[in-house]
Write an enzyme that holds these catalytic residues in place. Structure first.
Site, short mmCIF file in Angstrom:
data_model
loop_
_atom_site.label_atom_id
_atom_site.label_comp_id
_atom_site.label_asym_id
_atom_site.label_seq_id
_atom_site.Cartn_x
_atom_site.Cartn_y
_atom_site.Cartn_z
N ASP A 219 0.86 -1.18 0.00
CA ASP A 219 0.00 0.00 0.00
C ASP A 219 0.90 1.23 0.00
O ASP A 219 2.01 1.17 -0.50
CB ASP A 219 -0.95 -0.04 1.19
CG ASP A 219 -2.29 0.67 0.91
OD1 ASP A 219 -2.25 1.89 0.68
OD2 ASP A 219 -3.33 0.01 0.91
N HIS A 242 2.31 2.01 -3.13
CA HIS A 242 1.40 2.97 -3.76
C HIS A 242 1.92 4.39 -3.68
O HIS A 242 1.18 5.34 -3.91
CB HIS A 242 0.02 2.88 -3.11
CG HIS A 242 -0.68 1.59 -3.38
ND1 HIS A 242 -1.95 1.31 -2.90
CD2 HIS A 242 -0.30 0.49 -4.07
CE1 HIS A 242 -2.30 0.09 -3.29
NE2 HIS A 242 -1.31 -0.42 -4.00
#
Length: 393
Positions: A219, A242
């Site tokens: 993430d 991310h």
């Protein structure tokens, strides 16, 4: 007859037997002396909590020493306030979570510090055994949310140096409601497809530095939540992951803003995003202002520069709404490298609250060794010096 020396010697021997040593007003507590076992199989939770209680109650600066070995630990909460002005966890070993993910999965945090002042963590590794929970979530069965590996809440003067966090169930490190936090030389490792394993999450905190860290996760490498003020990020390598994200904002109607954030000398390797600001498409009192993104290298990044104010996963709770978050005074300077998609710069801002004061300077992003594109919606700003792709401001 002078009895001071014999009794003094007995006291020294007792302290030595308990693994307690004192030099220059610093007292050292060895977790082995409280019953911890470095075999990775015996539950050492109680021993670590007892060592903390002893260190916390000491009027001296203290060191809790964790020798080499593997220490099996369940969820633990280290509470303040402490008499000791400074407590250092000096870790040469590895702290290991239970193999059964459900043991930690029911807890919010694995290792939690709350209301502490002057705590440092130096060295060592935290192995949260996350892959079994990730597999559970991938199979769409009834799974617990999972635990954050390390959290600091409502704390001050925190130092985290040379720590490694492996395979967290959820977030690796959370800094919540804290002041004066320095994170340096930290390594974070999790699979690129591991769900919700943010590397470092900061919210409701001020004066936080994150320096010289390597973050590989599934993430956001660093996520920046509401109420963050005076955050400095420098020399961080991210990927997989991310990217570095400010948001998701507008989760609540009334929330604090994000201000005075500097992200400098960062490297993004094959990440989903590079430098991202995102907010839910719904009303909010939040804001993002005074952000400086400087000297970043993008290598095969899907969205190197992106502002997304129409964030609405699965079209739930926000269809046909617009973001109330005000985004202003955002600088992108010295951003270079490659995009893995044609649109390297995307500003998708709110129809109600336009992004203003956006500044691009010395930006050079390409797509497959050719010109990339930029996309602008509801944004006002200026470009200076060389900007590629051709800017749409």
């Amino acid at each position: 007859m002078n009895l001071s020396r014999p009794f003094g010697g007995i006291i020294v021997i007792l302290f030595f037997m308990l693994g307690i040593t004192s030099t220059s007003a610093t007292t050292k507590y060895n977790v082995l002396s409280f019953g911890a076992k470095p075999n990775g199989k015996t539950d050492s939770t109680k021993a670590f909590l007892m060592a903390w209680e002893a260190a916390c109650a000491s009027p001296d600066s203290t060191i809790i020493y964790v020798p080499k070995g593997r220490y099996l630990l369940a969820a633990m909460a280290f509470q303040g306030a402490c008499k000791s002005p400074r407590i250092t966890f000096s870790i040469d070993g590895t702290l290991v979570a239970p193999l059964d993910y459900r043991v930690l999965g029911k807890s919010t945090d694995w290792i939690r510090f709350e209301g502490v002042n002057g705590v440092s963590i130096s060295g060592g590794a935290l192995d949260a055994k996350g892959p079994s929970l990730w597999a559970c979530k991938a199979s769409h069965t009834n799974c617990p949310a999972g635990a954050t590996t390390l959290s600091f809440t409502n704390s001050k003067n925190i130092r985290i140096h040379r720590l490694m966090s492996l395979n967290s169930q959820m977030f690796h490190i959370v800094i919540n409601g804290c002041e004066n936090v320095h994170v340096q030389g930290v390594k974070i490792i999790a699979a690129g497809n591991s769900p919700n394993t943010d590397g470092i999450h900061v919210q409701l905190s001020k004066n936080v530095n994150i320096i010289k860290c390597s973050i590989k996760t599934g993430d956001d490498c660093i996520s920046i939540g509401p109420g963050t003020k005076n955050l400095w990020i420098e020399q961080v390598t991210c990927g997989p992951g991310h990217g570095i994200s400010i948001g998701s904002l507008a989760k609540d109607l009334k929330e604090e803003g994000v201000q005075n954030v500097t992200v400098k000398k960062t490297i993004f390797l094959g990440t989903q995003n590079g430098l991202r600001i995102k907010s839910w498409a719904r009303p909010s009192t939040g804001f993002v202002q005074g952000i400086r993104f400087m000297d970043s290298l993008m290598v095969n990044v899907q969205n190197p520069i992106i502002i997304d104010q129409n964030y609405c996963p699965h079209n739930l709770n926000c269809p046909n709404q617009v973001s109330g978050v005000k985004v202003t005074d955002i600088v992108y300077q010295g951003i270079r490298g490659t995009s893995s998609t044609p649109v390297a710069i995307k500003f998708d801002c709110s129809a109600k609250n336009l992004c203003t004061g956006i500044r691009l300077q010395n930006v050079n992003l390409t797509y497959l060794k050719k010109a990339a594109e930029s996309s602008c919606t509801n944004v006002h700003g200026k470009a200076f010096d060389i900007v590629r792709p051709e800017n749409c401001l």
